[in-house]
Design an enzyme around this catalytic site. Structure first.
Site, mmCIF file in Angstrom:
data_model
loop_
_atom_site.group_PDB
_atom_site.id
_atom_site.type_symbol
_atom_site.label_atom_id
_atom_site.label_comp_id
_atom_site.label_asym_id
_atom_site.label_seq_id
_atom_site.Cartn_x
_atom_site.Cartn_y
_atom_site.Cartn_z
ATOM 1 N N GLY A 136 0.733 -0.615 0.063
ATOM 2 C CA GLY A 136 -0.317 -0.196 -0.088
ATOM 3 C C GLY A 136 1.040 1.248 0.216
ATOM 4 O O GLY A 136 2.023 1.294 -0.712
ATOM 5 N N ASN A 137 0.094 2.344 0.057
ATOM 6 C CA ASN A 137 0.978 3.338 0.537
ATOM 7 C C ASN A 137 0.135 4.601 1.059
ATOM 8 O O ASN A 137 -0.846 4.357 1.762
ATOM 9 C CB ASN A 137 1.012 4.176 -1.487
ATOM 10 C CG ASN A 137 -0.062 4.172 -1.816
ATOM 11 O OD1 ASN A 137 -0.934 5.337 -1.214
ATOM 12 N ND2 ASN A 137 -0.995 3.349 -2.533
ATOM 13 N N ARG A 138 0.558 5.337 1.868
ATOM 14 C CA ARG A 138 0.295 6.543 2.456
ATOM 15 C C ARG A 138 -0.850 7.466 1.766
ATOM 16 O O ARG A 138 -0.919 8.461 2.825
ATOM 17 C CB ARG A 138 1.873 7.321 3.312
ATOM 18 C CG ARG A 138 2.653 6.663 4.332
ATOM 19 C CD ARG A 138 3.724 7.278 4.229
ATOM 20 N NE ARG A 138 4.800 6.312 4.902
ATOM 21 C CZ ARG A 138 4.247 5.234 6.123
ATOM 22 N NH1 ARG A 138 3.938 5.366 7.004
ATOM 23 N NH2 ARG A 138 5.580 4.786 6.359
ATOM 24 N N SER A 139 -0.829 7.636 0.978
ATOM 25 C CA SER A 139 -1.961 9.137 0.397
ATOM 26 C C SER A 139 -3.434 8.617 1.417
ATOM 27 O O SER A 139 -4.043 7.373 1.779
ATOM 28 C CB SER A 139 -2.610 8.042 -0.946
ATOM 29 O OG SER A 139 -3.743 9.774 -1.326
ATOM 30 N N ALA B 262 -3.881 7.490 -5.436
ATOM 31 C CA ALA B 262 -2.666 7.128 -5.199
ATOM 32 C C ALA B 262 -2.625 5.905 -5.708
ATOM 33 O O ALA B 262 -3.211 5.306 -4.766
ATOM 34 C CB ALA B 262 -1.288 7.035 -4.236
#
Ligand code: CTP
Ligand code: CA
Length: 237
Positions: free
Chosen positions: A33-36, A105
């Site tokens: 995943g990502n931090r958006s 994102a």
């Protein structure tokens, strides 16, 4: 600010916005995943609705309450986000959206194999790497399938490097994606993610550049809509 609150320049417009960050599963409990945070997309939705637009938010893993009057469609993966964006912006029963904004994102890659049962650390073969497959580029697909008069807006967080500064990377990305506008964030100082404020430059395919001063994500959203609204054709019914 008072005048901005009364602005109704998006009445009759259908707007579809993606927000958040996709999660690509490895097994039933783990993901890449990502931090958006989804906050900029939420702000764009809130401001567009306040200015009179009919707004759909396609939300990838965002835990924020739906903005007033906005319909939220929840998705998890890039593939789900792609399907939802096409359904809402291109193939919806109400015809194509007037504006599509991709703030999400989207993971560029996903694990090639998804285990159907939880990966155990003591299983026979301890993995040393995760094979990845490339995800579809949703923005490019939306540009390819765009209806006449529909405006497609992308977002990009960039840092300067040996290849060029933030704006040079933004210009190159705008050309590569083929969208009408690209909102470029300078994230050189490790800024932006999860922060309440933001700043940006809105680059146009026509060569224009509108600077959005640092401010709250709502203020940035308002400035973005002010840049977008005059580009819309006459409203249709
Ligand atoms: N985007 C998308 N689908 C993807 C990747 C990105 O729709 N698979 C969209 C994002 O929502 C954003 C824009 O494309 O609006 C730019 O995203 P970015 O990650 O900056 O672009 P990439 O082409 O993936 O370039 P990079 O190699 O810099 O990550
Ligand atoms: Ca990317």
């Amino acid at each position: 600010q008072g005048a901005a609150a009364l602005q109704q320049d998006l009445v009759g417009r259908r707007v579809v916005i993606s927000a958040g960050g996709t999660r690509e599963p490895l097994d039933p409990v783990r993901f890449l995943g990502n931090r958006s945070s989804g906050k900029q997309g939420w702000a764009l939705a809130r401001v567009a609705a306040a200015r009179g637009a009919d707004v759909v938010l396609v939300a990838a893993n965002v835990e924020l309450p739906a903005p007033f009057g906005v319909r939220v469609v929840d998705v998890g993966t890039a593939e789900e986000l792609r399907a939802a964006m096409l359904a809402e912006a291109v193939d919806s029963g109400q015809g194509a959206a007037d504006v599509v904004v991709m703030t999400a994102a989207v993971a560029d890659f996903r694990p090639e194999n998804v285990a159907t049962t939880k990966l155990k650390k003591d299983s026979a073969a301890e993995p040393s790497s995760v094979p990845l497959a490339r995800n579809p580029d949703v923005l490019v697909e939306l540009v390819t399938k765009r209806a006449a008069g529909q405006l497609v807006v992308g977002f990009a967080a960039e840092t300067g490097d040996d290849e060029g500064d933030v704006l040079a990377h933004g210009r190159a990305k705008l050309a590569r994606k083929g969208c009408d506008l690209l909102v470029v964030n300078d994230v050189s100082g490790g800024q932006a993610f999860g922060r309440p404020d933001n700043a940006a430059v809105v680059l146009g395919a026509d060569g224009s550049a509108v600077e959005v001063p640092r401010g709250s994500k709502d203020a940035v959203a308002a400035a973005i809509w002010t840049a977008v609204a005059p580009r819309l054709g006459r409203p249709t019914d």
